[in-house]
Write a protein that holds these residues in place. Structure first.
Motif, PDB file in Angstrom:
ATOM      1  N   PRO A 167      31.077  42.842  39.578  1.00 58.94           N
ATOM      2  CA  PRO A 167      32.032  43.845  39.113  1.00 58.94           C
ATOM      3  C   PRO A 167      33.086  44.252  40.147  1.00 58.94           C
ATOM      4  O   PRO A 167      34.150  44.706  39.777  1.00 58.94           O
ATOM      5  CB  PRO A 167      31.161  45.042  38.736  1.00 58.94           C
ATOM      6  N   ASP A 168      32.773  44.110  41.444  1.00 58.77           N
ATOM      7  CA  ASP A 168      33.763  44.525  42.428  1.00 58.77           C
ATOM      8  C   ASP A 168      34.387  43.342  43.153  1.00 58.77           C
ATOM      9  O   ASP A 168      35.155  43.507  44.091  1.00 58.77           O
ATOM     10  CB  ASP A 168      33.123  45.487  43.439  1.00 58.77           C
ATOM     11  N   TYR A 203      36.326  41.805  39.124  1.00 56.02           N
ATOM     12  CA  TYR A 203      37.015  43.090  39.303  1.00 56.02           C
ATOM     13  C   TYR A 203      37.920  43.429  38.121  1.00 56.02           C
ATOM     14  O   TYR A 203      37.777  44.478  37.496  1.00 56.02           O
ATOM     15  CB  TYR A 203      37.829  43.028  40.593  1.00 56.02           C
ATOM     16  N   ASN A 261      36.086  43.946  34.827  1.00 53.79           N
ATOM     17  CA  ASN A 261      35.222  45.121  34.886  1.00 53.79           C
ATOM     18  C   ASN A 261      36.039  46.404  34.762  1.00 53.79           C
ATOM     19  O   ASN A 261      35.683  47.325  34.020  1.00 53.79           O
ATOM     20  CB  ASN A 261      34.451  45.110  36.209  1.00 53.79           C
ATOM     21  N   ARG A 262      37.186  46.469  35.469  1.00 53.97           N
ATOM     22  CA  ARG A 262      38.032  47.650  35.408  1.00 53.97           C
ATOM     23  C   ARG A 262      38.633  47.789  34.001  1.00 53.97           C
ATOM     24  O   ARG A 262      38.741  48.897  33.467  1.00 53.97           O
ATOM     25  CB  ARG A 262      39.162  47.556  36.445  1.00 53.97           C
ATOM     26  N   LYS A 278      37.407  46.728  31.142  1.00 49.59           N
ATOM     27  CA  LYS A 278      36.398  47.175  30.185  1.00 49.59           C
ATOM     28  C   LYS A 278      36.066  48.645  30.401  1.00 49.59           C
ATOM     29  O   LYS A 278      35.856  49.393  29.434  1.00 49.59           O
ATOM     30  CB  LYS A 278      35.125  46.350  30.334  1.00 49.59           C
ATOM     31  N   ALA A 279      35.997  49.057  31.674  1.00 54.09           N
ATOM     32  CA  ALA A 279      35.692  50.462  31.955  1.00 54.09           C
ATOM     33  C   ALA A 279      36.788  51.359  31.382  1.00 54.09           C
ATOM     34  O   ALA A 279      36.506  52.413  30.815  1.00 54.09           O
ATOM     35  CB  ALA A 279      35.554  50.685  33.462  1.00 54.09           C
ATOM     36  N   ILE A 313      38.824  50.725  28.835  1.00 56.78           N
ATOM     37  CA  ILE A 313      38.753  50.745  27.369  1.00 56.78           C
ATOM     38  C   ILE A 313      37.542  51.550  26.916  1.00 56.78           C
ATOM     39  O   ILE A 313      37.640  52.447  26.088  1.00 56.78           O
ATOM     40  CB  ILE A 313      38.693  49.308  26.813  1.00 56.78           C
ATOM     41  N   LEU A 358      42.255  55.293  34.554  1.00 58.68           N
ATOM     42  CA  LEU A 358      42.012  53.977  35.141  1.00 58.68           C
ATOM     43  C   LEU A 358      43.205  53.062  34.917  1.00 58.68           C
ATOM     44  O   LEU A 358      43.732  52.479  35.855  1.00 58.68           O
ATOM     45  CB  LEU A 358      40.743  53.332  34.547  1.00 58.68           C
ATOM     46  N   HIS A 402      43.616  51.208  38.988  1.00 59.71           N
ATOM     47  CA  HIS A 402      42.291  50.591  38.934  1.00 59.71           C
ATOM     48  C   HIS A 402      42.346  49.294  38.143  1.00 59.71           C
ATOM     49  O   HIS A 402      41.703  48.322  38.497  1.00 59.71           O
ATOM     50  CB  HIS A 402      41.284  51.541  38.289  1.00 59.71           C
ATOM     51  N   ALA A 443      40.782  41.501  27.373  1.00 58.19           N
ATOM     52  CA  ALA A 443      40.579  42.884  27.822  1.00 58.19           C
ATOM     53  C   ALA A 443      39.213  43.417  27.423  1.00 58.19           C
ATOM     54  O   ALA A 443      38.640  44.244  28.127  1.00 58.19           O
ATOM     55  CB  ALA A 443      41.682  43.780  27.261  1.00 58.19           C
TER      56      ALA A 443
END
Lengths: 462, 624
Positions: free
Chosen positions: A313-314, A318, A321-322, A324-325, A327, A342, A349, A419
């Motif tokens: 995720p990082d 990345y 993950n960002r 999806k977070a 959304i 975000l 982000h 996305a």
């Protein structure tokens, strides 16, 4: 003259036009929200992305009006010319200095033009023109299908050989964008398969594609792994496992054919069964070799991430993950206008938030209600285009409409799919939403040409 | 021609199918599945702590003895640094160029856009020199933080020090976070929870790099830092400072208590150090230096050293003797030197004489009557019973008991008991055993040289108990905590087992010790002030290469004054300085006079003490 004008506007499909305007306005407001800066709060400020987007919208409208006043015969007549011009641009762009590792842009000061966006229009026009001329195409295609048998999955190769013109129209831009390299646009060009399908090409094409995707996914999943054959010590690669499975499946089918099918039909079924096996084995090898040896490492990683083979995720994951977070955190009603934390230009982000990942901003701020609205709008647009295509008496317009539909569909499919983690990360814009002048203009021109051609649906045969 | 028209339905179906798939997926992600909301919070939200000022500490006269001062850390944001002259900057910041390069490399390694620390905790006076130059170095800036300052530079052992919370501290109390400071010893540790206050939290939104961009929900969830509570101690800073001055170049301790309240007026352990040494960026360097000093400046002798009480203990023997009926006020014993030596003095005809002359045989005979009252035939059983009575009375003065003094790691002295001699003496492996010992075995305790041990704090408390004629208050430092009540523990008197009436002859003797010719502490005399005291000499053994070697005795003096309505009770230990009357007594008297009168009448006495250097061996303790 006045009469002419009246006719132009009388037959315009206002519904399509309104959807277009609504999408563009929502897109601009979305960009405004995501980059909102109290110091540059004027929405027309040309230093900002929304300001520029409005400018591009203005330019697009200008082109749109010009198109509406053109003779539709003019469009038909110069389709190949336009195609040729865009192909020339695609060649010329290869001689520019690379930006971010790809030669995709013509730079004019601070403004950049992406010729591949306009190549889509060229290809759409050229395909329409070609199919328009080849009126008997459908017959040729269907007779071909009859000859080699509907169940024959390898129909593509002889088909392309037989239809050199189509292959050429599609093949040239494909090769040229791959040379940039621009995998995203290449994938968009494959969307014309839908057009070919509608125009009579191999009916099992879609079934073929579904099976191919399933085999490809399985192959990719097991590409790096190995397993032990049950009851033995023999170690086999994942690829060998798939091939063995395929052979076993074909064997079972062969036995079924032997026992349940009339003898006179057996021969052709055997032929296509074993032919399919051969194609499948070649395909598996092709995917495996392509994945292991041809794809660049970052492309492999994107595929692995999509398939869930790796989770980072990082690091490599990345972006997604960002996205999806962003959304997912929107919830049901969203965080509100200008409230994205975000997917906005200040927090950063979500990378490429105003272009490739613009859907994240919308979804984060508007929540599921907004996401659903946008998905519905696009679906409505796509279905509207199908309706428009189907009411044409002009072959040219029908093919063109399907081209436009296919292009929009692919952009929507891949951009939104990426996305929400259902498609690999491929940098292509979401029509009318992503920031960018080239895409705004090319999508607008696509729509306006369609509106123009459609408005003359009654004239053509007069 | 085959009908291809149905294919439009297939295409429309594909479009619809994808839309439905996306809708379902979006519904799941945005409404059903909570993990992305959590993930988003994790990514985009953060908090910073705001630190309250730590409570100020005052002495009994409301003079600040611990306060806060702003120190400065120098930070850098590598991205903003422009053509810096490294050598000049390193020189300005008073660090080596290697250290500078190392810190810069680490900062760049960490982040170009986030700030990193280059130098920490520059005291304000040094920063005053740096500040006007700092603007020439873009990218470098100061970050203020408050640290402790000890304006009077006194009472290092009592006040303690602070340092960064260790992983163990953090484990124990989740309040602490790495980098926090925590009281490590003394009052700073004892009252940590009051002094520290309550940290505040600010929630904010951060960008992808971690830099705050805006407040979270307009600060709805933020909490304000709560200021630490100010506290007032019982210490008298002037008396404390004076005592430290007197104890310069000596080893030992002074504990002074106000008998009527148990408030500790001064607690000195020599050698000591400037508490400001253990603040700021040189803390660990200074700490290591202090720790390695052979004179143990970090060691608080007042509460940690245990010694035989010597002759001061005789006062208690006289009291216990009278209380148990073993003797009366007028009992007389000959100076029979069969068990111990003595010095030449007239025969002690009563308790007061005995105390005044500190006659060893007098107290041995007296104590024999306590331990061997002759109630049982067997002298062994008799001694065991006597010992129980003796120990009970002695313990009631707080020796070896919990005095509830508000300092961490207060050591207790020891009162030997019957069980001790049965099971642990002379060694745990080979004890005497039950009914295998009698007074003759343990008689040294009569004159404070046996197994009984006291700390200087306990000694001062004994003085307070005698001064109060039979009761004491637990000695303590806390006088007031802002907005809090003090525990009853410190306001309720503790009764000894000795009746008030028995104190008169002992106190009388103690007065004579100081004021009459032939008294052992004539040096403690102060004009027109009735000082009562008792000298002592603690035998001092040291283990050197496994052998028990007798060193010069410790000089002890225990006193209180004035005789009536005592205001101060005191114990003074001067290590390796011989007889108690020589050094401990005059030091005690100076302290008493300083406290009661505020000035010293006998300048010669003061000069003698101030100039004395009683440290054995080389003068190798840390220079302040």
């Amino acid at each position: 003259m006045r009469n002419q004008e009246n006719k132009i506007f009388a037959n315009i499909d206002w519904t399509l036009f309104v959807i277009y305007i609504v999408l563009v306005l929502l897109g601009i407001s979305n960009i405004y929200s995501s980059v909102y800066n109290p110091e540059k709060s004027n929405i027309f400020n040309l230093d900002t992305e929304h300001g520029k987007q409005i400018m591009w919208f203005g330019v697009s409208l200008f082109f749109g009006i010009v198109i509406l006043f053109l003779e539709s015969n003019f469009i038909r007549k110069y389709a190949y010319w336009f195609y040729g011009f865009t192909m020339f641009l695609l060649v010329a762009v290869l001689f520019t200095p690379p930006i971010n590792g790809a030669r995709s842009w013509f730079g004019f000061g601070s403004v950049g033009i992406q010729p591949s966006e306009f190549a889509k229009i060229g290809v759409a026009l050229a395909l329409s023109r070609f199919f328009d001329q080849a009126h008997s195409f459908s017959d040729r295609a269907s007779s071909f299908n009859k000859k080699v048998g509907l169940s024959n999955l390898w129909g593509m190769v002889p088909f392309i050989l037989k239809n050199k013109e189509t292959a050429l129209i599609l093949g040239i831009p494909c090769v040229l964008v791959l040379l940039q390299p621009d995998a995203g646009t290449f994938i968009i060009f494959t969307s014309f398969i839908l057009v070919l399908y509608r125009e009579g090409y191999a009916g099992n094409m879609l079934l073929f594609m579904v099976i191919a995707i399933i085999i490809a996914v399985i192959t990719l999943l097991v590409a790096d792994s190995s397993f032990e054959l049950p009851l033995t010590d023999i170690k086999l690669s994942g690829k060998a496992g798939i091939i063995i499975t395929l052979v076993v499946l074909v064997g079972i089918f062969a036995l079924l054919i032997k026992n349940f099918i009339l003898k006179r039909n057996r021969k052709s079924l055997y032929k296509s069964l074993f032919g399919s096996l051969l194609v499948a084995v070649i395909f598996v090898n092709f995917i495996e070799v392509g994945y292991s040896n041809i794809l660049q490492s970052h492309q492999k990683v994107r595929i692995d991430l999509l398939l869930g083979k790796i989770d980072d995720p990082d690091g490599d994951g990345y972006n997604i993950n960002r996205a999806k977070a962003a959304i997912g955190s929107g919830g049901f009603i969203g965080k509100g206008y200008k409230q994205a934390t975000l997917a906005n230009a200040h927090q950063k982000h979500v990378p490429m938030q105003s272009t490739d990942f613009i859907f994240c901003t919308w979804s984060e701020e508007r929540g599921f209600i907004g996401s659903f609205l946008l998905v519905s709008l696009y679906t409505f647009l796509l279905l509207k285009i199908v309706v428009i295509a189907e009411r044409q008496r002009s072959h040219f317009t029908r093919v063109y409409a399907y081209c436009v539909g296919s292009i929009f569909f692919y952009h929507f499919l891949i951009n939104v799919g990426m996305a929400i983690g259902l498609a690999p990360v491929i940098g292509i814009p979401l029509p009318f939403f992503s920031y960018g002048g080239s895409s705004m203009m090319s999508f607008s021109v696509l729509i306006f040409i369609l509106i123009k051609l459609d408005s003359e649906r009654k004239i053509v045969l007069q | 021609m085959r009908n291809l028209d149905n294919r439009k339905y297939t295409i429309a179906l594909v479009f619809l199918l994808i839309s439905v798939t996306f809708t379902v997926r979006l519904f799941y992600m945005q409404v059903v599945d909570g993990q992305w909301k959590e993930r988003a919070a994790q990514i985009s939200e953060n908090k910073i702590s705001t630190y309250p000022a730590r409570g100020i500490v005052y002495d009994r006269n409301n003079v600040k003895i611990i306060s806060n001062e702003i120190y400065y850390d120098i930070h850098v944001i590598p991205k903003q640094v422009k053509d810096v002259d490294s050598f000049k900057l390193a020189k300005l910041l008073d660090i080596t160029i290697e250290k500078y390069s190392e810190k810069m490399a680490a900062a760049k390694d960490y982040s170009y856009r986030k700030s990193s620390e280059i130098v920490r905790q520059i005291p304000p006076n040094e920063f005053a020199l740096i500040a006007p130059e700092l603007y020439k170095y873009p990218g470098f800036f100061e970050v203020a933080r408050t640290l402790r300052v000890y304006p009077k530079k006194i009472a290092s052992h009592v006040l303690g020090y602070m340092n960064e919370a260790s992983p163990a501290d953090i484990e124990k109390d989740r309040y602490y976070k790495p980098g926090d400071y925590i009281g490590r010893s003394g009052i700073e540790k004892m009252y940590e929870n009051y002094l520290r206050g309550q940290r505040g939290v600010k929630y904010y939104l951060q960008d992808a790099i971690g830099i705050p961009t805006s407040r979270y929900e307009d600060g709805k969830y933020d909490t304000l830092a709560v200021q630490g509570k100010n506290i007032t101690l019982t210490l008298d800073w002037e008396l404390q400072a004076y005592g430290e001055e007197l104890m310069k170049n000596k080893l030992g301790s002074i504990v002074a208590i106000e008998p009527s309240t148990g408030e500790i007026l001064a607690m000195i352990s020599a050698p000591d150090y400037d508490p400001n040494l253990l603040v700021g960026r040189h803390l660990s360097k200074n700490y290591t230096k202090l720790q390695q000093d052979t004179l143990l400046p970090l060691y608080n002798r007042s509460i940690s050293s245990k010694n035989p009480p010597g002759s001061t203990f005789k006062t208690l023997m006289a009291l216990v003797g009278m209380q148990t009926g073993a003797i009366t006020e007028n009992s007389s014993f000959a100076c029979n030197r069969s068990l111990s030596g003595c010095h030449n003095h007239p025969t002690a005809r009563n308790v007061s004489d005995g105390v005044k002359m500190s006659c060893n045989p007098y107290f041995i005979s007296l104590t024999r009557r306590i331990i061997q009252p002759g109630k049982v035939k067997s002298i062994f059983k008799d001694a065991a019973l006597g010992m129980d009575v003796w120990a009970k009375h002695v313990k009631s003065f707080g020796i070896g008991e919990d005095l509830h003094t508000d300092l961490p790691s207060v050591v207790r002295g020891k009162v030997p008991t019957r069980e001790y001699y049965d099971n642990e003496f002379p060694s745990k492996r080979n004890p005497y055993g039950q009914y295998r010992w009698a007074f003759s075995t343990i008689y040294s305790n009569s004159i404070g040289q046996g197994e009984v041990l006291t700390t200087p704090l306990e000694m001062a408390n004994i003085a307070a108990a005698i001064a109060n004629r039979g009761q004491f208050f637990y000695p303590h430092f806390i006088k007031e905590i802002e907005g809090e009540y003090l525990p009853d523990l410190y306001t309720n008197p503790v009764k000894t087992t000795i009746d008030t009436t028995y104190f008169r002859p002992v106190i009388d003797g103690m007065w004579r010790v100081v004021h009459e010719p032939g008294g052992t502490a004539r040096r403690a005399r102060i004009d027109s002030l009735n000082v009562c005291g008792k000298t002592g000499t603690a035998e001092n053994f040291k283990m050197v290469h496994g052998k028990r070697i007798q060193m010069t005795d410790h000089s002890i003096f225990m006193a209180f004054a004035p005789k009536d309505n005592p205001q101060i009770a005191i114990s003074v230990y001067v290590e390796n300085s011989g007889f108690g009357g020589t050094w401990a007594a005059p030091i005690a008297s100076l302290m008493i006079e300083k406290f009661i009168r505020g000035e010293i009448s006998d300048k010669a006495k003061e000069t003698r003490v101030l100039e004395a250097n009683l440290i054995p061996d080389e003068d190798d303790y840390l220079k302040k």
